[in-house]
Design a protein around this motif. Structure first.
Motif, PDB file in Angstrom:
ATOM      1  N   ALA A  31       8.813  25.128 -22.766  1.00 12.26           N
ATOM      2  CA  ALA A  31      10.171  25.687 -22.816  1.00 12.26           C
ATOM      3  C   ALA A  31      11.195  24.632 -22.402  1.00 12.26           C
ATOM      4  O   ALA A  31      12.268  24.529 -22.993  1.00 12.26           O
ATOM      5  N   VAL A  32      10.865  23.847 -21.390  1.00  4.42           N
ATOM      6  CA  VAL A  32      11.798  22.819 -20.906  1.00  4.42           C
ATOM      7  C   VAL A  32      11.922  21.686 -21.934  1.00  4.42           C
ATOM      8  O   VAL A  32      13.030  21.251 -22.267  1.00  4.42           O
ATOM      9  N   ILE A  40       6.981  19.111 -17.643  1.00  6.03           N
ATOM     10  CA  ILE A  40       5.831  18.412 -17.053  1.00  6.03           C
ATOM     11  C   ILE A  40       4.765  19.433 -16.664  1.00  6.03           C
ATOM     12  O   ILE A  40       5.050  20.394 -15.946  1.00  6.03           O
ATOM     13  N   ILE A  41       3.549  19.209 -17.156  1.00  2.00           N
ATOM     14  CA  ILE A  41       2.419  20.069 -16.800  1.00  2.00           C
ATOM     15  C   ILE A  41       1.893  19.604 -15.448  1.00  2.00           C
ATOM     16  O   ILE A  41       1.643  18.405 -15.242  1.00  2.00           O
ATOM     17  N   ILE A  58       1.247  23.044 -25.345  1.00  2.00           N
ATOM     18  CA  ILE A  58       2.569  22.433 -25.527  1.00  2.00           C
ATOM     19  C   ILE A  58       2.627  21.686 -26.860  1.00  2.00           C
ATOM     20  O   ILE A  58       3.631  21.756 -27.567  1.00  2.00           O
ATOM     21  N   LYS A  59       1.518  21.016 -27.219  1.00  2.00           N
ATOM     22  CA  LYS A  59       1.503  20.282 -28.496  1.00  2.00           C
ATOM     23  C   LYS A  59       1.666  21.233 -29.674  1.00  2.00           C
ATOM     24  O   LYS A  59       2.209  20.859 -30.716  1.00  2.00           O
ATOM     25  N   ARG A  64       8.615  17.510 -28.997  1.00  2.00           N
ATOM     26  CA  ARG A  64       9.444  16.815 -28.015  1.00  2.00           C
ATOM     27  C   ARG A  64       8.557  16.216 -26.926  1.00  2.00           C
ATOM     28  O   ARG A  64       7.447  16.690 -26.665  1.00  2.00           O
ATOM     29  N   PRO A  65       9.050  15.149 -26.265  1.00  2.00           N
ATOM     30  CA  PRO A  65       8.247  14.515 -25.214  1.00  2.00           C
ATOM     31  C   PRO A  65       7.971  15.467 -24.036  1.00  2.00           C
ATOM     32  O   PRO A  65       8.808  16.307 -23.720  1.00  2.00           O
ATOM     33  N   PHE A  66       6.792  15.308 -23.465  1.00  2.00           N
ATOM     34  CA  PHE A  66       6.451  16.049 -22.246  1.00  2.00           C
ATOM     35  C   PHE A  66       5.629  15.133 -21.357  1.00  2.00           C
ATOM     36  O   PHE A  66       5.158  14.084 -21.800  1.00  2.00           O
TER      37      PHE A  66
END
Ligand code: TUI
Length: 321
Positions: A31-32, A40-41, A58-59, A64-66
Protein backbone atom coordinates in the motif's frame (compact mmCIF):
# COMPACT_ATOMS: atom_id res chain seq x y z
CA UNK A 1 10.64 18.07 -4.40
CA UNK A 2 13.70 15.88 -4.93
CA UNK A 3 16.44 14.60 -2.63
CA UNK A 4 19.27 12.13 -3.13
CA UNK A 5 16.94 9.53 -1.60
CA UNK A 6 13.98 10.10 -3.94
CA UNK A 7 16.44 9.96 -6.87
CA UNK A 8 18.36 6.92 -5.64
CA UNK A 9 15.21 4.91 -4.97
CA UNK A 10 12.91 6.38 -7.63
CA UNK A 11 10.12 7.20 -5.17
CA UNK A 12 7.72 10.16 -5.27
CA UNK A 13 7.62 10.89 -1.55
CA UNK A 14 10.79 10.99 0.61
CA UNK A 15 9.02 8.78 3.12
CA UNK A 16 9.84 5.25 4.32
CA UNK A 17 7.38 3.08 6.20
CA UNK A 18 9.38 1.45 9.01
CA UNK A 19 10.05 -2.28 8.63
CA UNK A 20 8.22 -3.24 11.80
CA UNK A 21 8.29 -6.89 12.84
CA UNK A 22 4.87 -8.63 12.52
CA UNK A 23 3.18 -5.36 11.43
CA UNK A 24 4.99 -4.48 8.20
CA UNK A 25 3.77 -7.30 5.98
CA UNK A 26 3.26 -7.49 2.22
CA UNK A 27 -0.12 -5.74 2.43
CA UNK A 28 1.11 -2.69 4.34
CA UNK A 29 4.35 -2.35 2.36
CA UNK A 30 2.47 -2.74 -0.95
CA UNK A 31 0.00 0.00 0.00
CA UNK A 32 2.84 2.40 0.84
CA UNK A 33 4.91 1.60 -2.26
CA UNK A 34 1.87 1.80 -4.53
CA UNK A 35 1.05 5.24 -3.16
CA UNK A 36 4.57 6.59 -3.81
CA UNK A 37 6.52 6.01 -0.58
CA UNK A 38 8.98 3.23 0.23
CA UNK A 39 7.11 0.27 1.68
CA UNK A 40 9.33 -2.01 3.74
CA UNK A 41 8.60 -5.60 4.75
CA UNK A 42 9.71 -6.27 8.33
CA UNK A 43 11.70 -9.49 8.49
CA UNK A 44 11.62 -9.47 12.29
CA UNK A 45 12.18 -12.96 13.67
CA UNK A 46 10.26 -14.61 10.83
CA UNK A 47 11.69 -17.57 8.90
CA UNK A 48 12.56 -17.36 5.22
CA UNK A 49 9.25 -18.80 3.89
CA UNK A 50 7.18 -16.20 5.73
CA UNK A 51 9.26 -13.30 4.42
CA UNK A 52 9.19 -14.83 0.92
CA UNK A 53 5.38 -14.99 1.00
CA UNK A 54 5.30 -11.28 1.81
CA UNK A 55 7.73 -10.48 -1.01
CA UNK A 56 5.55 -12.52 -3.40
CA UNK A 57 2.50 -10.56 -2.24
CA UNK A 58 4.02 -7.16 -2.88
CA UNK A 59 5.48 -8.22 -6.25
CA UNK A 60 2.00 -9.38 -7.30
CA UNK A 61 0.42 -5.97 -6.77
CA UNK A 62 3.02 -3.34 -7.64
CA UNK A 63 6.15 -2.71 -9.69
CA UNK A 64 7.09 0.22 -7.48
CA UNK A 65 10.26 -0.10 -5.38
CA UNK A 66 10.02 -1.71 -1.95
CA UNK A 67 12.47 -2.76 0.73
CA UNK A 68 13.00 -5.56 3.23
CA UNK A 69 14.21 -4.89 6.76
CA UNK A 70 16.58 -7.49 8.16
CA UNK A 71 16.47 -7.60 11.96
CA UNK A 72 20.02 -8.65 12.76
CA UNK A 73 19.19 -10.27 16.13
CA UNK A 74 16.94 -12.74 14.32
CA UNK A 75 18.08 -16.38 14.28
CA UNK A 76 17.09 -16.32 10.59
CA UNK A 77 19.09 -13.22 9.59
CA UNK A 78 21.49 -15.27 7.40
CA UNK A 79 18.52 -16.89 5.61
CA UNK A 80 16.83 -13.55 4.99
CA UNK A 81 20.07 -12.22 3.49
CA UNK A 82 20.07 -15.20 1.07
CA UNK A 83 16.40 -14.58 0.34
CA UNK A 84 16.68 -10.89 -0.58
CA UNK A 85 19.53 -11.75 -2.95
CA UNK A 86 17.60 -14.66 -4.52
CA UNK A 87 14.46 -12.53 -4.90
CA UNK A 88 16.24 -9.55 -6.45
CA UNK A 89 15.04 -7.18 -3.71
CA UNK A 90 16.43 -3.73 -4.55
CA UNK A 91 16.52 -2.08 -1.12
CA UNK A 92 17.51 -3.52 2.25
CA UNK A 93 17.37 -1.76 5.58
CA UNK A 94 18.89 -3.37 8.67
CA UNK A 95 18.17 -2.94 12.35
CA UNK A 96 19.36 -4.02 15.78
CA UNK A 97 22.99 -4.62 14.82
CA UNK A 98 25.92 -4.11 12.49
CA UNK A 99 25.35 -5.50 8.96
CA UNK A 100 29.05 -5.18 8.05
CA UNK A 101 29.58 -8.89 7.39
CA UNK A 102 26.85 -8.92 4.71
CA UNK A 103 27.77 -5.67 2.96
CA UNK A 104 29.88 -7.14 0.18
CA UNK A 105 27.23 -9.70 -0.79
CA UNK A 106 24.52 -7.02 -0.83
CA UNK A 107 26.58 -4.86 -3.12
CA UNK A 108 27.58 -7.70 -5.44
CA UNK A 109 23.84 -8.29 -5.82
CA UNK A 110 23.24 -4.62 -6.65
CA UNK A 111 21.20 -4.03 -3.49
CA UNK A 112 20.89 -0.53 -2.01
CA UNK A 113 21.83 -0.94 1.65
CA UNK A 114 20.47 1.40 4.31
CA UNK A 115 21.35 0.44 7.89
CA UNK A 116 19.62 1.94 10.93
CA UNK A 117 22.26 3.55 13.13
CA UNK A 118 21.87 4.72 16.73
CA UNK A 119 25.16 6.67 16.83
CA UNK A 120 27.65 8.74 14.83
CA UNK A 121 30.32 6.05 15.24
CA UNK A 122 28.19 3.37 13.60
CA UNK A 123 27.06 5.79 10.87
CA UNK A 124 30.72 6.48 9.98
CA UNK A 125 31.55 2.78 10.02
CA UNK A 126 28.61 2.02 7.72
CA UNK A 127 29.65 4.75 5.29
CA UNK A 128 33.20 3.34 5.15
CA UNK A 129 31.83 -0.13 4.44
CA UNK A 130 29.84 1.24 1.50
CA UNK A 131 26.33 1.79 2.87
CA UNK A 132 24.29 3.84 0.38
CA UNK A 133 22.50 5.84 3.10
CA UNK A 134 21.77 5.51 6.80
CA UNK A 135 18.62 5.82 8.87
CA UNK A 136 19.30 7.82 12.04
CA UNK A 137 16.60 6.64 14.43
CA UNK A 138 16.13 8.48 17.70
CA UNK A 139 14.91 6.98 20.97
CA UNK A 140 11.45 8.47 20.50
CA UNK A 141 10.87 5.52 18.18
CA UNK A 142 9.01 2.38 19.14
CA UNK A 143 10.62 -1.03 19.47
CA UNK A 144 14.34 -1.53 19.95
CA UNK A 145 16.06 1.82 20.39
CA UNK A 146 19.40 3.50 21.04
CA UNK A 147 20.17 6.26 23.54
CA UNK A 148 20.01 9.51 21.57
CA UNK A 149 17.00 11.59 20.59
CA UNK A 150 16.05 12.25 16.98
CA UNK A 151 16.88 15.95 17.41
CA UNK A 152 20.46 15.26 18.50
CA UNK A 153 21.19 12.08 16.52
CA UNK A 154 20.01 13.20 13.08
CA UNK A 155 21.90 16.49 13.35
CA UNK A 156 25.15 14.82 14.35
CA UNK A 157 24.94 12.00 11.81
CA UNK A 158 24.19 14.45 8.98
CA UNK A 159 27.36 16.33 9.92
CA UNK A 160 29.48 13.18 10.18
CA UNK A 161 28.76 11.42 6.87
CA UNK A 162 28.46 12.35 3.20
CA UNK A 163 25.86 9.73 2.28
CA UNK A 164 22.19 10.73 2.63
CA UNK A 165 20.51 10.41 6.01
CA UNK A 166 16.93 9.34 6.65
CA UNK A 167 15.58 10.66 9.98
CA UNK A 168 13.30 8.54 12.15
CA UNK A 169 11.78 8.49 15.61
CA UNK A 170 8.86 10.65 16.67
CA UNK A 171 7.66 11.67 13.22
CA UNK A 172 3.94 11.33 12.52
CA UNK A 173 2.88 14.47 10.64
CA UNK A 174 4.06 17.23 8.33
CA UNK A 175 5.47 19.38 11.11
CA UNK A 176 7.53 16.51 12.52
CA UNK A 177 8.69 15.64 9.01
CA UNK A 178 9.63 19.28 8.34
CA UNK A 179 11.63 19.40 11.57
CA UNK A 180 13.65 16.35 10.55
CA UNK A 181 14.30 17.83 7.10
CA UNK A 182 15.56 20.98 8.85
CA UNK A 183 18.10 18.83 10.67
CA UNK A 184 19.49 17.80 7.29
CA UNK A 185 17.67 14.54 6.60
CA UNK A 186 16.79 13.76 2.97
CA UNK A 187 13.90 11.48 3.84
CA UNK A 188 11.96 10.41 6.90
CA UNK A 189 10.90 7.04 8.22
CA UNK A 190 7.56 6.65 9.98
CA UNK A 191 6.43 3.67 12.02
CA UNK A 192 3.68 4.23 14.57
CA UNK A 193 1.34 6.15 12.25
CA UNK A 194 1.49 3.31 9.71
CA UNK A 195 0.63 0.71 12.37
CA UNK A 196 -2.90 2.15 12.46
CA UNK A 197 -3.21 2.48 8.67
CA UNK A 198 -6.34 0.95 7.16
CA UNK A 199 -4.14 -1.49 5.22
CA UNK A 200 -2.28 -2.58 8.37
CA UNK A 201 -3.18 -6.08 9.53
CA UNK A 202 -2.18 -5.38 13.14
CA UNK A 203 -4.91 -6.57 15.55
CA UNK A 204 -7.60 -3.94 16.17
CA UNK A 205 -6.80 -4.05 19.90
CA UNK A 206 -3.17 -3.17 19.10
CA UNK A 207 -4.30 -0.28 16.92
CA UNK A 208 -6.67 0.93 19.65
CA UNK A 209 -3.83 1.09 22.19
CA UNK A 210 -2.03 3.52 19.88
CA UNK A 211 -5.16 5.49 18.97
CA UNK A 212 -5.97 5.98 22.68
CA UNK A 213 -2.43 6.54 23.96
CA UNK A 214 -1.42 9.78 25.66
CA UNK A 215 1.95 11.50 25.25
CA UNK A 216 3.48 9.87 28.35
CA UNK A 217 2.11 6.35 27.83
CA UNK A 218 5.21 4.63 26.43
CA UNK A 219 8.05 3.23 28.53
CA UNK A 220 11.40 1.64 27.81
CA UNK A 221 11.85 -1.91 29.10
CA UNK A 222 14.85 -4.22 29.21
CA UNK A 223 17.40 -1.43 29.33
CA UNK A 224 19.27 -3.11 32.20
CA UNK A 225 19.22 -6.64 30.78
CA UNK A 226 18.81 -7.34 27.09
CA UNK A 227 17.85 -4.82 24.43
CA UNK A 228 15.97 -1.62 25.30
CA UNK A 229 12.49 -1.64 23.79
CA UNK A 230 9.90 1.15 23.81
CA UNK A 231 6.28 0.06 24.11
CA UNK A 232 2.98 1.27 25.51
CA UNK A 233 2.69 0.72 29.30
CA UNK A 234 0.78 -2.41 30.32
CA UNK A 235 1.07 -5.46 32.56
CA UNK A 236 4.09 -6.69 30.61
CA UNK A 237 6.02 -3.44 31.02
CA UNK A 238 5.25 -3.47 34.78
CA UNK A 239 6.43 -7.07 34.97
CA UNK A 240 9.65 -6.02 33.22
CA UNK A 241 10.20 -3.14 35.64
CA UNK A 242 9.72 -5.46 38.63
CA UNK A 243 11.88 -8.20 37.13
CA UNK A 244 14.71 -5.75 36.51
CA UNK A 245 14.57 -4.56 40.13
CA UNK A 246 14.73 -8.18 41.25
CA UNK A 247 17.62 -8.78 38.86
CA UNK A 248 19.56 -5.89 40.45
CA UNK A 249 18.94 -7.46 43.87
CA UNK A 250 20.25 -10.78 42.54
CA UNK A 251 16.82 -12.43 42.82
CA UNK A 252 16.26 -13.00 39.09
CA UNK A 253 18.50 -14.26 36.32
CA UNK A 254 19.07 -12.83 32.87
CA UNK A 255 17.17 -15.81 31.44
CA UNK A 256 14.11 -15.03 33.62
CA UNK A 257 13.96 -11.57 32.08
CA UNK A 258 14.58 -12.71 28.52
CA UNK A 259 11.71 -15.18 28.93
CA UNK A 260 9.29 -12.29 29.49
CA UNK A 261 9.99 -10.98 26.00
CA UNK A 262 9.69 -14.25 24.10
CA UNK A 263 6.82 -14.07 21.60
CA UNK A 264 5.48 -10.92 23.29
CA UNK A 265 5.33 -8.78 20.15
CA UNK A 266 3.55 -11.47 18.15
CA UNK A 267 1.06 -12.01 20.97
CA UNK A 268 0.11 -8.34 20.88
CA UNK A 269 0.13 -7.71 17.12
CA UNK A 270 -1.40 -10.97 15.90
CA UNK A 271 -3.50 -12.24 18.82
CA UNK A 272 -4.42 -8.84 20.24
CA UNK A 273 -3.12 -9.65 23.73
CA UNK A 274 -2.35 -6.04 24.53
CA UNK A 275 -2.13 -6.60 28.31
CA UNK A 276 0.53 -9.29 28.45
CA UNK A 277 2.04 -8.78 24.99
CA UNK A 278 4.46 -6.09 23.85
CA UNK A 279 2.66 -3.09 22.33
CA UNK A 280 5.68 -1.51 20.67
CA UNK A 281 5.01 2.08 19.63
CA UNK A 282 6.83 5.40 19.55
CA UNK A 283 6.41 8.42 21.81
CA UNK A 284 4.36 10.15 19.12
CA UNK A 285 1.57 7.57 19.68
CA UNK A 286 -0.28 10.24 21.69
CA UNK A 287 -0.61 12.25 18.49
CA UNK A 288 -1.82 9.36 16.33
CA UNK A 289 -5.59 9.32 16.62
CA UNK A 290 -6.98 8.22 13.25
CA UNK A 291 -7.01 5.15 11.07
CA UNK A 292 -6.34 6.30 7.51
CA UNK A 293 -5.20 4.80 4.25
CA UNK A 294 -1.47 4.74 3.53
CA UNK A 295 -2.07 7.11 0.65
CA UNK A 296 -3.74 9.67 2.95
CA UNK A 297 -0.95 9.31 5.51
CA UNK A 298 1.76 9.88 2.87
CA UNK A 299 -0.04 12.91 1.45
CA UNK A 300 -0.60 14.42 4.89
CA UNK A 301 3.11 14.01 5.76
CA UNK A 302 4.32 15.36 2.42
CA UNK A 303 1.92 18.24 1.80
CA UNK A 304 1.86 19.05 5.51
CA UNK A 305 5.65 19.41 5.50
CA UNK A 306 5.52 21.53 2.33
CA UNK A 307 2.97 23.87 3.86
CA UNK A 308 4.82 24.48 7.11
CA UNK A 309 8.19 24.87 5.37
CA UNK A 310 6.71 27.50 3.03
CA UNK A 311 5.00 29.34 5.88
CA UNK A 312 8.20 29.44 7.88
CA UNK A 313 10.24 30.52 4.84
CA UNK A 314 7.88 33.47 4.39
CA UNK A 315 8.16 34.41 8.03
CA UNK A 316 11.95 34.46 7.72
CA UNK A 317 12.18 35.92 4.22
CA UNK A 318 13.03 39.50 5.26
CA UNK A 319 15.62 38.56 7.85
CA UNK A 320 19.05 39.66 6.67
CA UNK A 321 22.29 39.82 8.57
O1 TUI B 1 15.47 -2.54 15.08
C1 TUI B 1 14.77 -1.62 15.39
N1 TUI B 1 13.63 -1.76 16.07
C2 TUI B 1 13.12 -2.96 16.50
S1 TUI B 1 13.79 -4.48 16.23
C3 TUI B 1 12.58 -5.20 17.08
S2 TUI B 1 12.50 -6.90 17.34
C4 TUI B 1 13.23 -7.00 18.89
N2 TUI B 1 12.47 -7.38 19.89
C5 TUI B 1 12.98 -7.49 21.11
C6 TUI B 1 14.29 -7.21 21.36
C7 TUI B 1 15.07 -6.75 20.37
C8 TUI B 1 14.55 -6.65 19.11
C9 TUI B 1 11.71 -4.28 17.53
N3 TUI B 1 12.03 -3.04 17.19
N4 TUI B 1 15.10 -0.37 15.04
C10 TUI B 1 16.33 -0.09 14.40
C11 TUI B 1 17.39 0.05 15.40
N5 TUI B 1 18.59 -0.43 15.26
N6 TUI B 1 17.29 0.69 16.58
C12 TUI B 1 18.51 0.59 17.17
C13 TUI B 1 19.31 -0.12 16.33
C14 TUI B 1 20.68 -0.49 16.47
C15 TUI B 1 21.25 -0.76 17.71
C16 TUI B 1 22.59 -1.14 17.79
C17 TUI B 1 21.45 -0.62 15.32
C18 TUI B 1 22.76 -1.00 15.42
C19 TUI B 1 23.30 -1.25 16.64
O2 TUI B 1 24.60 -1.60 16.60
C20 TUI B 1 25.24 -2.16 17.71
C21 TUI B 1 26.50 -2.75 17.16
O3 TUI B 1 26.50 -3.97 17.01
O4 TUI B 1 27.37 -1.96 16.81
Amino acid sequence: MKTRITELLDIKYPIFQGGMAWVADGDLAAAVSKAGGLGIIGGGNAPKEVVKANIDKIKAVTDRPFGVNIMLLSPFADDIVDLVIEEGVKVVTTGAGNPGKYMERFHDAGITVIPVVPSVALARRMEKLGADAVIAEGMEAGGHIGKLTTMTLVRQVVDAVNIPVIGAGGVADGRGAAAVFMLGAEAIQVGTRFVVAKESNAHQKFKNKILKAKDIDTVVSASIVGHPVRAIKNKLSSAYANAEKEFLRGEKSQEDIEELGAGALRNAVVDGDVDNGSVMAGQIAGFVTQEETCEDILKDLYYGAAEIIKTEAERWADVEK
